[in-house]
Design a protein around this motif. Structure first.
Motif, PDB file in Angstrom:
ATOM      1  N   ALA A 170      -0.605  13.204  -7.834  1.00  0.00           N
ATOM      2  CA  ALA A 170      -1.703  14.054  -7.353  1.00  0.00           C
ATOM      3  C   ALA A 170      -1.461  15.504  -7.756  1.00  0.00           C
ATOM      4  O   ALA A 170      -0.329  15.986  -7.717  1.00  0.00           O
ATOM      5  CB  ALA A 170      -1.832  13.935  -5.835  1.00  0.00           C
ATOM      6  N   GLU A 171      -2.513  16.165  -8.159  1.00  0.00           N
ATOM      7  CA  GLU A 171      -2.384  17.548  -8.613  1.00  0.00           C
ATOM      8  C   GLU A 171      -2.806  18.554  -7.545  1.00  0.00           C
ATOM      9  O   GLU A 171      -2.150  19.567  -7.363  1.00  0.00           O
ATOM     10  CB  GLU A 171      -3.202  17.757  -9.888  1.00  0.00           C
ATOM     11  N   LEU A 224       0.829  -1.205   0.000  1.00  0.00           N
ATOM     12  CA  LEU A 224       0.000   0.000   0.000  1.00  0.00           C
ATOM     13  C   LEU A 224       0.865   1.258   0.000  1.00  0.00           C
ATOM     14  O   LEU A 224       0.549   2.229  -0.680  1.00  0.00           O
ATOM     15  CB  LEU A 224      -0.912   0.016   1.225  1.00  0.00           C
ATOM     16  N   LEU A 225       1.947   1.219   0.742  1.00  0.00           N
ATOM     17  CA  LEU A 225       2.860   2.367   0.768  1.00  0.00           C
ATOM     18  C   LEU A 225       3.374   2.694  -0.627  1.00  0.00           C
ATOM     19  O   LEU A 225       3.434   3.856  -1.018  1.00  0.00           O
ATOM     20  CB  LEU A 225       4.052   2.074   1.692  1.00  0.00           C
ATOM     21  N   ALA A 226       3.747   1.668  -1.354  1.00  0.00           N
ATOM     22  CA  ALA A 226       4.251   1.884  -2.713  1.00  0.00           C
ATOM     23  C   ALA A 226       3.178   2.528  -3.588  1.00  0.00           C
ATOM     24  O   ALA A 226       3.466   3.453  -4.356  1.00  0.00           O
ATOM     25  CB  ALA A 226       4.713   0.562  -3.315  1.00  0.00           C
ATOM     26  N   HIS A 227       1.942   2.067  -3.444  1.00  0.00           N
ATOM     27  CA  HIS A 227       0.841   2.636  -4.234  1.00  0.00           C
ATOM     28  C   HIS A 227       0.564   4.080  -3.838  1.00  0.00           C
ATOM     29  O   HIS A 227       0.331   4.935  -4.702  1.00  0.00           O
ATOM     30  CB  HIS A 227      -0.424   1.792  -4.072  1.00  0.00           C
ATOM     31  N   TYR A 228       0.568   4.340  -2.538  1.00  0.00           N
ATOM     32  CA  TYR A 228       0.319   5.704  -2.072  1.00  0.00           C
ATOM     33  C   TYR A 228       1.425   6.656  -2.510  1.00  0.00           C
ATOM     34  O   TYR A 228       1.157   7.799  -2.862  1.00  0.00           O
ATOM     35  CB  TYR A 228       0.154   5.747  -0.560  1.00  0.00           C
ATOM     36  N   LYS A 229       2.656   6.188  -2.491  1.00  0.00           N
ATOM     37  CA  LYS A 229       3.763   7.043  -2.930  1.00  0.00           C
ATOM     38  C   LYS A 229       3.629   7.374  -4.411  1.00  0.00           C
ATOM     39  O   LYS A 229       3.908   8.498  -4.848  1.00  0.00           O
ATOM     40  CB  LYS A 229       5.105   6.382  -2.629  1.00  0.00           C
ATOM     41  N   GLN A 230       3.174   6.410  -5.184  1.00  0.00           N
ATOM     42  CA  GLN A 230       2.940   6.649  -6.609  1.00  0.00           C
ATOM     43  C   GLN A 230       1.792   7.647  -6.787  1.00  0.00           C
ATOM     44  O   GLN A 230       1.867   8.548  -7.621  1.00  0.00           O
ATOM     45  CB  GLN A 230       2.623   5.324  -7.300  1.00  0.00           C
ATOM     46  N   ALA A 231       0.738   7.485  -5.997  1.00  0.00           N
ATOM     47  CA  ALA A 231      -0.401   8.404  -6.079  1.00  0.00           C
ATOM     48  C   ALA A 231       0.014   9.813  -5.673  1.00  0.00           C
ATOM     49  O   ALA A 231      -0.432  10.795  -6.267  1.00  0.00           O
ATOM     50  CB  ALA A 231      -1.532   7.908  -5.183  1.00  0.00           C
ATOM     51  N   LEU A 232       0.893   9.900  -4.682  1.00  0.00           N
ATOM     52  CA  LEU A 232       1.351  11.209  -4.223  1.00  0.00           C
ATOM     53  C   LEU A 232       2.080  11.951  -5.341  1.00  0.00           C
ATOM     54  O   LEU A 232       1.876  13.147  -5.534  1.00  0.00           O
ATOM     55  CB  LEU A 232       2.268  11.053  -3.011  1.00  0.00           C
ATOM     56  N   SER A 233       2.877  11.229  -6.090  1.00  0.00           N
ATOM     57  CA  SER A 233       3.647  11.873  -7.151  1.00  0.00           C
ATOM     58  C   SER A 233       2.766  12.333  -8.306  1.00  0.00           C
ATOM     59  O   SER A 233       3.136  13.248  -9.038  1.00  0.00           O
ATOM     60  CB  SER A 233       4.747  10.941  -7.667  1.00  0.00           C
ATOM     61  N   ASN A 254      -1.929  16.293   0.571  1.00  0.00           N
ATOM     62  CA  ASN A 254      -1.888  16.279   2.041  1.00  0.00           C
ATOM     63  C   ASN A 254      -2.536  15.023   2.602  1.00  0.00           C
ATOM     64  O   ASN A 254      -2.002  14.399   3.525  1.00  0.00           O
ATOM     65  CB  ASN A 254      -2.591  17.520   2.609  1.00  0.00           C
ATOM     66  N   LYS A 255      -3.673  14.634   2.038  1.00  0.00           N
ATOM     67  CA  LYS A 255      -4.371  13.435   2.515  1.00  0.00           C
ATOM     68  C   LYS A 255      -3.562  12.178   2.237  1.00  0.00           C
ATOM     69  O   LYS A 255      -3.483  11.282   3.076  1.00  0.00           O
ATOM     70  CB  LYS A 255      -5.749  13.338   1.867  1.00  0.00           C
ATOM     71  N   ILE A 256      -2.962  12.115   1.065  1.00  0.00           N
ATOM     72  CA  ILE A 256      -2.140  10.952   0.724  1.00  0.00           C
ATOM     73  C   ILE A 256      -0.912  10.894   1.631  1.00  0.00           C
ATOM     74  O   ILE A 256      -0.529   9.828   2.108  1.00  0.00           O
ATOM     75  CB  ILE A 256      -1.734  10.976  -0.765  1.00  0.00           C
ATOM     76  N   GLN A 257      -0.308  12.046   1.900  1.00  0.00           N
ATOM     77  CA  GLN A 257       0.861  12.074   2.783  1.00  0.00           C
ATOM     78  C   GLN A 257       0.497  11.624   4.191  1.00  0.00           C
ATOM     79  O   GLN A 257       1.264  10.909   4.838  1.00  0.00           O
ATOM     80  CB  GLN A 257       1.465  13.482   2.817  1.00  0.00           C
TER      81      GLN A 257
END
Length: 51
Positions: free
Chosen positions: A23-24, A12-21, A30-33
């Motif tokens: 996100a516009e 999940l961390l890997a997916h969230y880090k990808q989503a963070l990069s 902020n929510k993803i972080q």
């Protein structure tokens, strides 16, 4: 069982880090972080029980 939870959290961390990069909006970033921070904390706690 705990190792499984740890591995799922790492995935999940890997997916969230990808989503963070990608996100516009700053609000979304902020929510993803926050989710990343929570998962990192959970991983640290779970890693104590892996032995």
């Amino acid at each position: 069982m705990l190792i499984k939870a740890y591995l799922h959290a790492k995935i999940l961390l890997a997916h969230y880090k990808q989503a963070l990069s990608s996100a516009e909006k700053q609000d979304n970033k902020n929510k993803i972080q926050q989710a990343i921070n929570s998962l990192n904390s959970a991983c640290q706690q779970l890693s104590q029980y892996q032995d």
